[in-house]
Design an enzyme around this catalytic site. Structure first.
Site, PDB file in Angstrom:
ATOM      1  N   SER A 261       0.838  -1.198   0.000  1.00 54.79           N
ATOM      2  CA  SER A 261       0.000   0.000   0.000  1.00 54.79           C
ATOM      3  C   SER A 261       0.869   1.244   0.000  1.00 54.79           C
ATOM      4  O   SER A 261       2.085   1.176   0.195  1.00 54.79           O
ATOM      5  CB  SER A 261      -0.887   0.013   1.234  1.00 54.79           C
ATOM      6  OG  SER A 261      -0.095   0.303   2.372  1.00 54.79           O
ATOM      7  N   LYS A 262       0.214   2.353  -0.213  1.00 52.06           N
ATOM      8  CA  LYS A 262       0.903   3.634  -0.214  1.00 52.06           C
ATOM      9  C   LYS A 262       1.601   3.838   1.130  1.00 52.06           C
ATOM     10  O   LYS A 262       2.709   4.334   1.197  1.00 52.06           O
ATOM     11  CB  LYS A 262      -0.135   4.729  -0.458  1.00 52.06           C
ATOM     12  CG  LYS A 262       0.386   6.132  -0.329  1.00 52.06           C
ATOM     13  CD  LYS A 262      -0.700   7.109  -0.701  1.00 52.06           C
ATOM     14  CE  LYS A 262      -0.375   8.554  -0.405  1.00 52.06           C
ATOM     15  NZ  LYS A 262       0.588   8.834   0.631  1.00 52.06           N
ATOM     16  N   ARG A 263       0.939   3.412   2.202  1.00 47.64           N
ATOM     17  CA  ARG A 263       1.502   3.609   3.527  1.00 47.64           C
ATOM     18  C   ARG A 263       2.819   2.836   3.729  1.00 47.64           C
ATOM     19  O   ARG A 263       3.692   3.281   4.444  1.00 47.64           O
ATOM     20  CB  ARG A 263       0.489   3.248   4.599  1.00 47.64           C
ATOM     21  CG  ARG A 263      -0.030   4.499   5.297  1.00 47.64           C
ATOM     22  CD  ARG A 263      -1.165   4.197   6.251  1.00 47.64           C
ATOM     23  NE  ARG A 263      -2.364   3.798   5.542  1.00 47.64           N
ATOM     24  CZ  ARG A 263      -3.034   2.686   5.771  1.00 47.64           C
ATOM     25  NH1 ARG A 263      -2.628   1.838   6.682  1.00 47.64           N
ATOM     26  NH2 ARG A 263      -4.131   2.404   5.079  1.00 47.64           N
TER      27      ARG A 263
END
Ligand code: GLU
Length: 511
Positions: A261-263
């Site tokens: 994910s982006k995180r």
């Protein structure tokens, strides 16, 4: 199956294109090129709530940077346009009508509140054969009632009518045949009167059919939608010309636990986007591979191997190699771990194999960023400087740290090297070295080396101390490429000037 390969990359412009989406685009492109087929870029912007300005330009720019060519699309044109779904409303309306006329879909008026209430009342509520009879729709209401509500401007949706208890077969090139019972598929919304737009499902199927798409190559996250899509093809009467499905393995977090994910990118400090992205609403910046100094060829190579393997140990593949070698037979069903360190390694490999002049071109803008007037140096000088240090770098951005001394005489000298190599008698030795260098007519590396080393030996000086002190004055620290290669490139005057400056500025450390 259709005999002409036509594939599409169909992103929704809801933000920057994620690296997983880039891999989907790449596999579509490789497959198209390998088969002399057509690569379509279709913008799926039917979800008006999630539209983000700038996202479409970002997609185009990212694909262009990576060399993923598009044959038909919004910019490229083509015979199957428009290629932006928001411009195809008339087309979708036609098929919504067809489905309603054929009794394959129905109109539903349930408000979000009514749906919520039902969800609370019935555990695992799903709008389907079991529940549709309890809801406010054209199956439970009279035609007059329905017509009146529509005439009064009441908002409605159109839902597909799924017949329960049927075996739905999804044929996937990577996963084989997957069978699902239609009872688990809900009566998905196909169209919303509120914005007069179809949902993803209808628009996607109508467009794939009309654009004569032969293979639907997309991320595994769409696999759960595939049975619905098969049923939708059937409802529209297109079952015999259905495209071949290919669902690509997920990109997983570096530790393999869950989807990337982006995180994860923020947390672990690597980009998950091809280009830097500035969010137009929050102003938040997300880093990109391009801005981090990655070469597009390295990113392509790295991504190609996340989910596909050549069946050998070979790792370096140009785009042309990939077009030749790529095959879904060698794509795994299992998710591919995103190994960022490997990405760095690919970049290093591409940089060291790159032509020095090409690399110098990429480096030149960094000179200006560091306040160096590049016009003071010839292209040949910059090229040779870059060539000497490239084995030490993973990114174009690393060139500056390793090569700055070629462009700026040092003003600081590494304290630990001073301590080790600059003694009380070093200035005197350096004065003698200047005289030796002055006497060299031919500064080519091998010749200068022979003269200087000869002098050190003949005078029984300490090789390590003299050479390192020499290096300290020229480079500012005791590391870097071969000293006489540096001397050849910089020339006699500059070398002598630097030794003189070193003598003046370096003070021995006394404890
Ligand atoms: N618009 C969908 C997406 O954003 C496309 C999925 C598909 O390729 O069918 O990923």
């Amino acid at each position: 199956m259709k005999n002409k390969v036509r594939v599409r990359f169909a992103p929704s412009p809801t933000g920057p294109l994620h690296i997983g989406g880039v891999r989907t685009a790449l596999y579509n492109y490789l497959f198209a090129r390998q088969n002399g087929g057509t690569m379509i870029l279709r913008i799926e912007d039917t979800d008006s709530n999630r539209f983000v300005p700038g996202a479409e330009d970002y997609i185009n720019e990212a694909l262009a940077w990576l060399g993923i060519g598009i044959d038909e699309g919004v910019k490229e044109g083509g015979n199957y346009g428009p290629y932006k779904q928001s411009e195809r409303r008339d087309i979708y309306r036609r098929y919504v009508k067809q489905l309603l006329d054929d009794g394959k879909a129905y109109i539903a008026f349930d408000t979000p509140e009514e749906l919520d209430a039902k969800r609370k009342e019935i555990a695992n509520f799903q709008y389907d054969a079991k529940t549709r009879g309890m809801m406010r729709n054209s199956l439970t209401m009279s035609k007059e009632e329905v017509d009146k509500l529509i005439a009064d401007g009441e908002k409605y949706v159109v839902r597909i009518l799924i017949e329960p208890g049927r075996e739905v077969k999804v044929n996937d090139l990577i996963r084989g045949e997957v069978t699902v019972n239609s009872s688990v598929v809900d009566d998905k919304v196909l169209y919303k009167s509120a914005d007069d737009l179809p949902t993803y499902h209808l628009a996607n199927i109508v467009d794939d059919h009309l654009m004569e798409v032969s293979h639907v190559i997309r991320g595994e996250e769409w696999l759960p939608s595939a049975p619905l899509h098969v049923l939708l093809y059937e409802a529209l009467g297109w079952k015999d010309s259905m495209p071949q499905f290919v669902h690509l393995p997920l990109l997983l977090k570096p530790d393999g636990k869950g989807k990337l994910s982006k995180r994860d990118g923020d947390r672990l400090g690597f980009p998950v986007f091809p280009l830097e992205w500035h969010d137009p609403v929050s102003g938040e910046m997300s880093s990109g591979y391009r801005e981090r100094g990655y070469l597009p060829q390295a990113v392509v190579n790295f991504l190609a191997l996340l989910g596909w393997n050549p069946g050998t140990d070979r790792e370096i593949f140009s785009m042309d190699d990939l077009i030749r070698e790529f095959s879904f037979d060698h794509c795994s069903k299992k998710g591919a771990k995103f190994d960022f360190e490997k990405g760095k390694w690919f970049n290093h490999e591409y940089l060291i194999n790159m032509d020095d002049a090409e690399l110098a071109k990429l480096f030149k803008p960094l000179l200006a960023q560091h306040g160096v007037d590049a016009s003071q140096f010839t292209d040949d000088y910059i090229t040779r400087a870059v060539g000497m240090i490239k084995s030490r770098i993973s990114f174009v951005g690393d060139i500056w740290e390793n090569a700055k001394f070629f462009f700026q005489a040092p003003t600081d000298y590494a304290p630990k090297d001073i301590k080790k190599r600059w003694k009380e008698d070093t200035p005197a030795t350096m004065h003698r070295l200047i005289e030796v260098i002055k006497g060299i007519d031919d500064m080519t590396s091998a010749h200068a080396e022979e003269v200087v080393l000869g002098w050190i030996k003949d005078n029984e000086l300490h090789m390590g101390n003299v050479m390192n002190a020499f290096r300290l004055t020229v480079v500012g620290e005791c590391k870097g490429p071969h000293m006489f290669d540096i001397a050849e490139l910089m020339g006699k005057d500059e070398i002598i000037a630097r030794i003189e400056r070193g003598i003046e500025n370096i003070k021995p450390v006394t404890e």
